[in-house]
Design an enzyme around this catalytic site. Structure first.
Site, short mmCIF file in Angstrom:
data_model
loop_
_atom_site.label_atom_id
_atom_site.label_comp_id
_atom_site.label_asym_id
_atom_site.label_seq_id
_atom_site.Cartn_x
_atom_site.Cartn_y
_atom_site.Cartn_z
N CYS A 161 20.71 31.56 -32.58
CA CYS A 161 21.32 32.15 -34.65
C CYS A 161 21.01 33.16 -34.87
O CYS A 161 20.17 34.06 -35.31
CB CYS A 161 20.20 31.24 -35.81
SG CYS A 161 20.48 29.33 -35.41
N VAL A 162 22.73 34.27 -35.00
CA VAL A 162 22.63 35.82 -34.75
C VAL A 162 22.81 35.79 -36.39
O VAL A 162 23.99 35.22 -36.92
CB VAL A 162 23.31 36.43 -33.89
CG1 VAL A 162 22.03 36.37 -32.79
CG2 VAL A 162 24.44 35.54 -33.44
#
Lengths: 105, 387
Positions: free
Chosen positions: A104-105
């Site tokens: 989850c960047v």
């Protein structure tokens, strides 16, 4: 997948401009990424970061955590951002030819 | 399309004149004057009618808040319309709640009623309400939800679609306050659980039922293998080498991973870390329903929601089974729970076996916890139960 040509070399890249294969990395790739990443000149400090990232990736199969990158190279996160304005992931890892960061960047 | 430069950005000198770390605007810049004046000096409040709140300040000032639903996913056109309404009634001030409802504030009940009427009269060409007023008190307010097929790459179901279906089904309860306590419904499209599904009265959760497909040819190129191995909560993934024939017909040995299928429970964490392990599947994917969670400390401590329905298929575009199940849950709760009792409080008081009986839900082995040591504590270590 897109193929970019730069100084007679061809690179297969994804839509974010990351190299598709680590083996394809070469000097020309650094020159090519430099232009997109807002880096004027590749200094020894840039080289130090790139070399460490590549060493670590070859040894461990992953990119180092930011704290490890800082500790080993001696560059604080602030300095890494000064060298690579897009940051250690999008800037330095891309330039070093490492795979695109995931999660989850 | 023509490129129109912003004038502030010069790609040749990206760091020149760059503004950074300025953070969000301070909220006080946007407070309605009456809120600013009475900040920290509120005495009491009441719900005048569904969708309208009144706050009384020490100074005697009154603020009437009209709350209306929003689909959360909004076009700029809708936001402009919200601004127009705020300009007309509220001096240009408006706010969004933590459940993505819209709140307009006015200084008299007459104005609030007029605003409510106006909001309820606005409809989309398809007939649905643009700004239905409600969401207060012991009813059902907006559904906290995620991205789904609109934008995310790991979902097992859609968010906006399922939420529209459920809110259509339960719409009356958005505009009423007939339940024993407020009922919070949340939705997450995979078990990353972005949002509030793990702590909601009823939760809708996207779920896979098949293990990932491994793209051996690309895995070592695109993934950091140790991360994929470490992403697995059950240790089903291990690194390995395998001989493959590439798309171009070349035979070679590559580094990759192997997945022990009988250990995989389809969480999809490895796909999050590694793009070569996709697992979405049309028939396999669907929805799990959880219930009984809450966040507040009121009477009982906060609770996690628990799985009560192991699988509902994805039935686009109206998910009829999902709607039906939600209706049953809400109606049974409304009928049997006591005043102030949240969904989870009710289920725990009557016992979960009675809960399954009343809601006519099937209890399958999927619902029995089998994840590591703590699973033991979810089993029954007593002779106290009802036949």
């Amino acid at each position: 997948m897109a193929v970019v040509e730069f100084k007679g070399k061809k690179f297969e890249v994804d839509e974010d401009g990351f190299l598709q294969r680590f083996e394809d990395w070469c000097e020309e790739w650094v020159e090519y990424v430099k232009e997109q990443e807002g880096i004027k000149e590749i200094t020894d400090d840039h080289r130090k970061v790139i070399e460490f990232l590549q060493d670590y990736y070859k040894k461990n199969g992953i990119a180092p955590m930011v704290r490890i990158l800082s500790k080993v190279t001696g560059f604080k996160l602030k300095q890494i951002y000064e060298l690579f304005p897009s940051g250690p992931g999008k800037g330095a890892c891309k330039m070093a030819g490492l795979p695109k960061p995931t999660g989850c960047v | 399309m023509t490129f129109v430069p912003s004038g502030y950005y010069n790609p040749d000198k990206p760091m020149e004149g760059r503004i950074t770390d300025i953070g969000p605007r301070h909220y006080a810049e946007f407070l309605p004057p009456i809120i600013k004046k009475n900040k920290g000096k509120w005495l009491w409040h009441e719900i005048i009618e569904p969708g309208i709140l009144m706050h009384k300040a020490e100074s005697g000032d009154e603020v009437y808040t009209v709350r209306c639903g929003s689909p959360r996913l909004l076009s700029t056109e809708t936001i402009k319309e919200i601004c127009e309404i705020a300009d007309e009634y509220c001096g240009g001030y408006v706010r969004f709640t933590t459940r993505n409802n819209v709140e307009f504030m006015v200084d008299s009940l007459d104005k609030a009623r007029k605003l409510k009427e106006d909001l309820n009269s606005r409809k989309h060409p398809g007939g649905s309400y643009k700004f239905p007023v409600g969401g207060t008190g012991a009813g059902i307010t907006n559904i906290v939800h995620t991205q789904g097929w609109v934008h995310c790459h790991t979902p097992a179901t859609d968010a906006s679609g399922t939420v529209k279906v459920v809110m259509d089904e339960l719409f009356e309860d958005f505009q009423k306050m007939r339940l024993p306590a407020q009922l919070r419904i949340s939705m997450a499209c995979c078990l990353n659980m972005c949002g509030a599904v793990h702590c909601s009265d009823i939760a809708i959760l996207g779920y896979h039922r098949k293990p990932p497909i491994i793209d051996h040819e690309w895995l070592d190129n695109l993934c950091e293998i140790p991360l994929a191995v470490a992403a697995c909560p059950t240790g089903a993934i291990r690194p390995t080498k395998t001989k493959i024939t590439t798309e171009s017909g070349e035979e070679k040995e590559v580094k990759t991973v192997a997945i022990k299928q009988e250990r995989c429970m389809f969480c999809g964490n490895c796909y999050t870390m590694c793009p070569c392990l996709p697992l979405a599947d049309k028939e396999g994917d669907g929805i799990v329903i959880m219930a009984g969670g809450k966040l507040s400390n009121c009477i009982t401590p906060p609770k996690f929601s628990k799985v009560i329905v192991a699988f509902i298929p994805n039935e686009t575009p109206r998910w009829p089974q999902l709607a039906q199940t939600m209706r049953k849950l809400v109606d049974t709760y409304a009928k049997h729970a006591r005043k102030y009792e949240r969904f989870g409080d009710w289920a725990e008081r009557i016992g979960w076996e009675r809960f399954f009986e009343l809601c006519e839900l099937e209890f399958s082995h999927h619902l029995i916890d089998d994840f590591r040591d703590p699973a033991y504590y979810t089993w029954r270590h007593t002779t106290q139960f009802k036949f």
